[in-house]
Design an enzyme around this catalytic site. Structure first.
Site, PDB file in Angstrom:
ATOM      1  N   HIS A  50      33.549 -11.897  65.644  1.00  0.00           N
ATOM      2  CA  HIS A  50      33.789 -10.506  65.232  1.00  0.00           C
ATOM      3  C   HIS A  50      33.755 -10.525  63.704  1.00  0.00           C
ATOM      4  CE1 HIS A  50      36.225 -10.799  68.987  1.00  0.00           C
ATOM      5  NE2 HIS A  50      35.873  -9.562  69.196  1.00  0.00           N
ATOM      6  N   ASP A  64      36.880 -11.847  62.143  1.00  0.00           N
ATOM      7  CA  ASP A  64      37.236 -13.260  62.369  1.00  0.00           C
ATOM      8  C   ASP A  64      36.800 -14.099  61.172  1.00  0.00           C
ATOM      9  OD1 ASP A  64      37.804 -12.476  64.974  1.00  0.00           O
ATOM     10  OD2 ASP A  64      35.879 -13.168  65.756  1.00  0.00           O
ATOM     11  N   GLU A 118      32.664 -11.546  81.611  1.00  0.00           N
ATOM     12  CA  GLU A 118      33.772 -12.479  81.359  1.00  0.00           C
ATOM     13  C   GLU A 118      34.554 -12.678  82.663  1.00  0.00           C
ATOM     14  OE1 GLU A 118      35.985 -12.175  77.718  1.00  0.00           O
ATOM     15  OE2 GLU A 118      37.866 -12.660  78.723  1.00  0.00           O
ATOM     16  N   ASP A 178      42.828 -15.702  79.406  1.00  0.00           N
ATOM     17  CA  ASP A 178      41.764 -16.440  78.700  1.00  0.00           C
ATOM     18  C   ASP A 178      41.964 -17.959  78.768  1.00  0.00           C
ATOM     19  OD1 ASP A 178      40.489 -14.092  78.015  1.00  0.00           O
ATOM     20  OD2 ASP A 178      41.271 -14.021  75.974  1.00  0.00           O
TER      21      ASP A 178
HETATM   22  C1  XUL Z   1      38.784  -9.238  74.906  1.00  0.00           C
HETATM   23  C2  XUL Z   1      37.502  -9.940  74.770  1.00  0.00           C
HETATM   24  C3  XUL Z   1      36.844  -9.847  73.437  1.00  0.00           C
HETATM   25  C4  XUL Z   1      35.360  -9.740  73.492  1.00  0.00           C
HETATM   26  C5  XUL Z   1      34.706  -9.523  72.158  1.00  0.00           C
HETATM   27  O1  XUL Z   1      39.336  -9.322  76.163  1.00  0.00           O
HETATM   28  O2  XUL Z   1      37.048 -10.574  75.691  1.00  0.00           O
HETATM   29  O3  XUL Z   1      37.238 -10.946  72.689  1.00  0.00           O
HETATM   30  O4  XUL Z   1      34.787 -10.883  74.067  1.00  0.00           O
HETATM   31  O5  XUL Z   1      35.212  -8.439  71.480  1.00  0.00           O
HETATM   32 CO    CO Z   2      35.297 -11.718  75.951  1.00  0.00          CO
END
Ligand code: XUL
Ligand code: CO
Length: 439
Positions: free
Chosen positions: A102, A105, A269, A310
């Protein structure tokens, strides 16, 4: 430049019987699987935010990990550069060629966007200088449009036209940086694109504005030579109560509604899939059959918890079924970004390496087993047999959309009754899957 991860060696493949904590047990980059090297099947990426920035801070406590990487003070350009040095050393030691970022970051954000952009120019020059002569490059970039208070009512979905301009400015800059760093993709994750209550929200208005922001991003990106894939990363909730890009099916419908489906694909994800009440494989399958499986954020959720944990991927059943979808997709435009973080008490540099070795080995194992599943053919053979009755003349007519209700009803009347269809054989198929994964 002095070594940051001193004492940690280059991580090499040693095979399943190795007990060396600093060796891959399954990830053998040069090994050929279904005609392609493992490292080509698995373009792994490091997420700048979790690995270089997050120090374990949570709602209840301060950070536990030291992510200064030798810099005197955090929140400075000196620290930003130390993170670049650390990232390059870390990725080199693991043999990872890609990173995702990002905007914020990379550098500390200033109150003045002109100053933030100047810092971003400086740091990306530094990244390019330091990665020269290496294989390290960007997988995808994105703009953080959820952290700053200005985005509290959304970015593309904000009620405030000036905030919308700031979202646009950040997207513009982040696409420019992605192009400068050679990125394959540009991601939109709509963390604040949703609502807390419909009492104060115009859903259609907000969705149209998000679509317009994406359309402007696409047009600008293409105009400056971005040939990669734009990606939506679906997630149903957190931080918002309801997020518009709820899951792959919803995001794909949105893209088709607004004519963006030729330029955008999905970044799936694993933990977001489970938050939406789906399996990881479900989200990959829905994206794949729509021709929109673009990239993967590789992590896993905790089944006991209802939020985005995560975790680094360790479940080889999930990685096998995920890799099955990836192989069937013919690979990805993007790659496998470890949007994963160490647990808060795993707070040392050593833990950062253990986490990536776990994740990379889990996907490598999944790749090997997915290839075995395809080569074995029993499961696919069963699925073919399950639908075989549609190979008849009448079945083909239905498939082509040429049948009428009248003729199908006439066939039913002629048959009078019909027996229950072929067994689904779920337990038999699960046994085959076990057999392949465990052997
Ligand atoms: C949040 C997430 C983010 C995105 C990118 O849950 O997954 O980090 O991957 O903005
Ligand atoms: Co993500």
């Amino acid at each position: 430049m002095s070594e940051i991860f001193a004492g940690i060696p280059q991580i090499k493949y040693e095979g399943a019987s190795s007990t060396n904590p600093y060796a891959f047990k399954y990830y053998d980059p040069e090994k050929v699987v279904m005609g392609k090297k493992m490292k080509e099947h698995l373009p792994f990426a490091m997420a700048w935010w979790h690995n270089m920035c997050a120090d374990g801070v949570d709602m209840f406590g301060r950070g536990t990990a030291d992510k200064r990487f030798g810099a005197e003070k955090t929140g400075t350009m000196e620290h930003a550069k130390a993170k670049v040095d650390a990232a390059i050393e870390f990725m080199t030691k693991l043999g990872i060629e890609y990173y995702c970022f990002h905007d914020v970051d990379l550098v500390p954000e200033s109150d003045d966007i002109n100053e933030t952009n100047a810092r971003l120019d400086e740091i990306t020059d530094y990244i390019l200088e330091k990665t020269k002569g290496t294989n390290i490059k960007c997988l995808w970039g994105t703009a953080n449009m959820f952290g700053n208070p200005r985005f509290m009512n959304g970015a593309g979905s904000t009620n405030d036209v000036d905030v919308y301009c700031f979202a646009a400015a950040q997207v513009k800059k982040a696409i420019e940086l992605t192009v400068k760093l050679g990125g394959r993709g540009y991601v939109f994750w709509g963390g604040r694109e949703g609502y807390e209550t419909l009492l104060n929200t115009q859903v259609k208005f907000e969705q149209e504005n998000i679509a317009n922001l994406m359309r402007m991003a696409r047009d600008y990106g293409r105009s400056i030579g971005f040939t990669g894939t734009f990606l939506i990363e679906p997630k149903p909730k957190e931080p918002m109560k309801h997020q518009y890009d709820f899951d792959a099916a919803t995001a794909i419908g949105f893209l088709k509604e607004y004519g963006l489906d030729k330029d955008f694909k999905m970044n799936i994800e694993a933990n977001h899939a489970t938050l939406a009440g789906h399996t990881f494989q479900h989200e990959l399958r829905i994206s794949r059959i729509n021709g929109m499986l673009g990239s993967i954020d590789a992590n896993q959720g905790d089944v006991m918890l209802g939020w985005d944990t995560d975790c680094f991927p360790s479940n080889v059943y999930d990685t096998t079924l995920a890799m099955y979808e990836v192989l069937k997709n013919g690979g990805l435009d993007g790659g496998f970004n470890f949007d994963s973080k160490n647990r808060r008490p795993s707070n040392t540099y050593e833990d950062m390496f253990h986490a990536f070795i776990l994740g990379m080995d889990s996907f490598a194992y999944g790749l090997i087993k997915a290839a075995a599943l395809i080569e074995d053919g029993r499961i696919e053979g069963f699925v073919k047999e399950k639908y075989a009755s549609f190979e008849s003349e009448l079945g083909q007519k239905i498939r082509k959309g040429e049948a009428t209700l009248e003729e199908l009803a006439a066939r039913a009347a002629e048959l009078k009754g019909v027996k229950a269809p072929l067994s689904g054989r779920q337990e038999y198929l699960e046994g085959i899957l076990n057999n392949i994964i465990l052997s």
